[in-house]
Design a protein around this motif. Sequence first.
Motif, PDB file in Angstrom:
ATOM      1  N   ILE A 275     -44.859 -90.855 -88.810  1.00  0.00           N
ATOM      2  CA  ILE A 275     -43.518 -90.640 -89.727  1.00  0.00           C
ATOM      3  C   ILE A 275     -43.278 -92.122 -89.174  1.00  0.00           C
ATOM      4  O   ILE A 275     -42.936 -92.938 -89.714  1.00  0.00           O
ATOM      5  CB  ILE A 275     -42.672 -89.326 -89.248  1.00  0.00           C
ATOM      6  CG1 ILE A 275     -43.504 -88.256 -90.011  1.00  0.00           C
ATOM      7  CG2 ILE A 275     -41.647 -89.916 -89.946  1.00  0.00           C
ATOM      8  CD1 ILE A 275     -43.949 -88.121 -91.661  1.00  0.00           C
ATOM      9  N   THR A 276     -42.948 -91.876 -88.051  1.00  0.00           N
ATOM     10  CA  THR A 276     -42.325 -93.371 -87.254  1.00  0.00           C
ATOM     11  C   THR A 276     -42.944 -93.207 -85.958  1.00  0.00           C
ATOM     12  O   THR A 276     -43.561 -92.827 -85.845  1.00  0.00           O
ATOM     13  CB  THR A 276     -40.865 -92.990 -86.788  1.00  0.00           C
ATOM     14  OG1 THR A 276     -40.206 -93.967 -86.344  1.00  0.00           O
ATOM     15  CG2 THR A 276     -40.880 -91.786 -85.991  1.00  0.00           C
ATOM     16  N   GLY A 277     -43.245 -94.824 -85.929  1.00  0.00           N
ATOM     17  CA  GLY A 277     -43.872 -95.083 -84.775  1.00  0.00           C
ATOM     18  C   GLY A 277     -43.054 -95.656 -83.520  1.00  0.00           C
ATOM     19  O   GLY A 277     -43.303 -95.274 -82.466  1.00  0.00           O
ATOM     20  N   ASP A 278     -41.616 -95.108 -83.330  1.00  0.00           N
ATOM     21  CA  ASP A 278     -40.640 -94.833 -82.072  1.00  0.00           C
ATOM     22  C   ASP A 278     -39.393 -94.488 -82.409  1.00  0.00           C
ATOM     23  O   ASP A 278     -38.912 -94.552 -83.146  1.00  0.00           O
ATOM     24  CB  ASP A 278     -40.655 -96.315 -81.967  1.00  0.00           C
ATOM     25  CG  ASP A 278     -39.622 -96.575 -80.619  1.00  0.00           C
ATOM     26  OD1 ASP A 278     -40.301 -95.661 -79.424  1.00  0.00           O
ATOM     27  OD2 ASP A 278     -39.069 -97.411 -80.318  1.00  0.00           O
ATOM     28  N   MET A 279     -40.000 -93.006 -81.697  1.00  0.00           N
ATOM     29  CA  MET A 279     -37.944 -92.109 -81.544  1.00  0.00           C
ATOM     30  C   MET A 279     -36.735 -92.612 -80.188  1.00  0.00           C
ATOM     31  O   MET A 279     -36.676 -91.747 -79.721  1.00  0.00           O
ATOM     32  CB  MET A 279     -38.613 -91.143 -81.541  1.00  0.00           C
ATOM     33  CG  MET A 279     -39.452 -90.966 -82.584  1.00  0.00           C
ATOM     34  SD  MET A 279     -37.782 -91.261 -84.225  1.00  0.00           S
ATOM     35  CE  MET A 279     -36.746 -89.956 -83.638  1.00  0.00           C
ATOM     36  N   TRP A 280     -37.173 -93.842 -79.732  1.00  0.00           N
ATOM     37  CA  TRP A 280     -35.651 -94.096 -78.530  1.00  0.00           C
ATOM     38  C   TRP A 280     -34.800 -94.084 -79.164  1.00  0.00           C
ATOM     39  O   TRP A 280     -34.061 -93.895 -78.022  1.00  0.00           O
ATOM     40  CB  TRP A 280     -36.618 -95.685 -78.197  1.00  0.00           C
ATOM     41  CG  TRP A 280     -37.819 -95.372 -77.580  1.00  0.00           C
ATOM     42  CD1 TRP A 280     -39.019 -96.508 -78.080  1.00  0.00           C
ATOM     43  CD2 TRP A 280     -37.473 -95.514 -75.657  1.00  0.00           C
ATOM     44  NE1 TRP A 280     -40.012 -96.300 -76.835  1.00  0.00           N
ATOM     45  CE2 TRP A 280     -39.435 -95.723 -75.726  1.00  0.00           C
ATOM     46  CE3 TRP A 280     -37.035 -95.119 -74.747  1.00  0.00           C
ATOM     47  CZ2 TRP A 280     -39.933 -95.539 -74.288  1.00  0.00           C
ATOM     48  CZ3 TRP A 280     -37.884 -95.128 -73.887  1.00  0.00           C
ATOM     49  CH2 TRP A 280     -39.123 -95.913 -73.560  1.00  0.00           C
TER      50      TRP A 280
END
Length: 643
Positions: free
Chosen positions: A174-179
Amino acid sequence: MFGYIKSATIKNVTTAGTVGTGIGGTGALVQYIDNRGPADAAVPAVIENCVNYANVSGTGTNGTGGLIGRIYTSVNPGPVYITDCVNYGTISLSGSTPTNAGGIAGIAWYGVITFSGCVNNGNVSSTINPSNYLGGISGNVNSGAKVVFEYCGNNGNISCTTLNGNGNGGVGGITGDMWGYALLFKGCYNTGTITQGPQGNGTKYYYIGGIAPSGRVVEDCYNTGAIVVAGTGNNVAAGGLIGAPFSQGTPKTLSITNSYSAMDGFTGTPTATTSYHPLAARWGISGSEEPTFDNAYYLLTAGVAITMPAIDTSAYEVADKDALIAAVLGITDTPFAPDITPNINNGYPILKSQLPAPTITIDTDPANVTVTEGEITESLTVAASSDLGFELTYQWYDEDGAISGATDATLAIPTGLAVGTYDYYVEVSSTTGFKSSTETSATATVTVEEKVTIPEAKPWVNPFTDVSEDDWFYSAVEFASKNKLVSGTSDTTFSPNVELTRGMLVTILHSLEGKPAATAEKFTDVAEDAYYAKAVDWARANKIVAGVTDTEFAPNASITREQLATILYSYAKYKGYDIAAAVSFAAYGDAGEVSDYAKTAISWAVAQGFIKGRSETAIEPQGTATRAEVVTMLKRLIEKYSA
């Protein structure tokens, strides 16, 4: 198509072709969304129901996406809604500058952003060295963004083929980064292969997950895509759903609820600083808490041996595919449905949001009906079915619109309708909870006819002084009088014991038939102006009577009992009645007196109870029939064959 938008709405747009690197962002629909500023902070930017078929490539831009390159709203951010958008194009990065790529958006950098109902079907890949963030929906979600992904899915392959350890990176379905401060993955899924390329042995971090590299809240999600980790580098966290329980803010927590992971396995070689797990891995990040799981299941059927130093979720492991399917579909208030065909998820359960709209079939339309004013008891009924088996709802309509409370398959026609015609139809609907369908039945016309009031029949008042209720023939005389079969011999007398003539009998039968006209050879003793002339012609033409000779009928002769039986037998045959009944009448002492021509008729009449002996031993076939006997026999015949 659009370079820059702010507080704008874009709906129902399709893009195609080839798109190269833009300034500030690369996207086939929009390069850059900046929804900031105090004057319009509350006005949302909306991208809705848009589709991309273009292949999009980027080299070192701030974000490369199938539809949107970059969402960057840092000052007084207004909300951004990306809804029901789909990408089919391939998204690729090349060059040497770190960047981000996603099937729908390249980067969600700042602001409050919601992705809802979006699906990526294209491959997303990068060959950039050193670092990248790649996702099926959004490549990067930075620390200044508060993002929700709901009912989003990825079917494409997400692949980063090079990384040398000089920069952080992440790859997710779904997404490549969740910072960022992303709060929720709700109803999301991945079926594509997620690949992390070779990484170096530096100190940077690299996370990979079927849904996302990291995150905080995961509800109603699944992953059935393979997780591939190439190389033997350090600081890698790879999870079937989430790579690491980490996001901006403190505490760093992760909860996974009503979700599952079922993949071919992990490919890669674990090291001392590498963490693998089929649900959520964990590398020792300062401040991170252990993930929590509720109805979280996983199936791992192939791949490398997994070391799970920090998280023990063996209680959630399912032995085989059938057991996983049963466990997932058995979740209370399950978000899942059985796969269709199966062709959506290789037989594994799918989210209810993935079901197509039900196909509703009207099997039987309501039929037109005719009713009587004030006596309406009819109903209109429709029969329908749904291919997905979800509950059907009904709403009936008339000329004035929807009928209140008419929400069943059957509609009772309202009482109190005036004479006239009224049209009704019904709409049949069904919903999966996400997609709905409605079909409309054919129109049924209700015809209300005027009620005709029939006067209540008055009781028969016996006018005959020579007929009393004690007489055996009383009911027959009443029947004949009420139905106007035989008139009295005067206004006050019936003369029950008077003999009936042959002409009188055929006149009675002719009247019963409505006095039809007929032509027949004339008898010499029947005058053309006689009251019985037309009746005799009709009876002879239809073989109901024969003369006493070839030329004479003897209309004024008293009719004998065997003649009466014979004429009534011929009349029943003319009417098409069943005349097969027969019994022996030999028990009567005078049975030998029955003429040959009358034997069949006498046998039939006795069997039916139309004629009885005048005593237990005498049938008296040659005796003349009285008016009382004739009306009694007529009554029995009519009641027998009209029953």
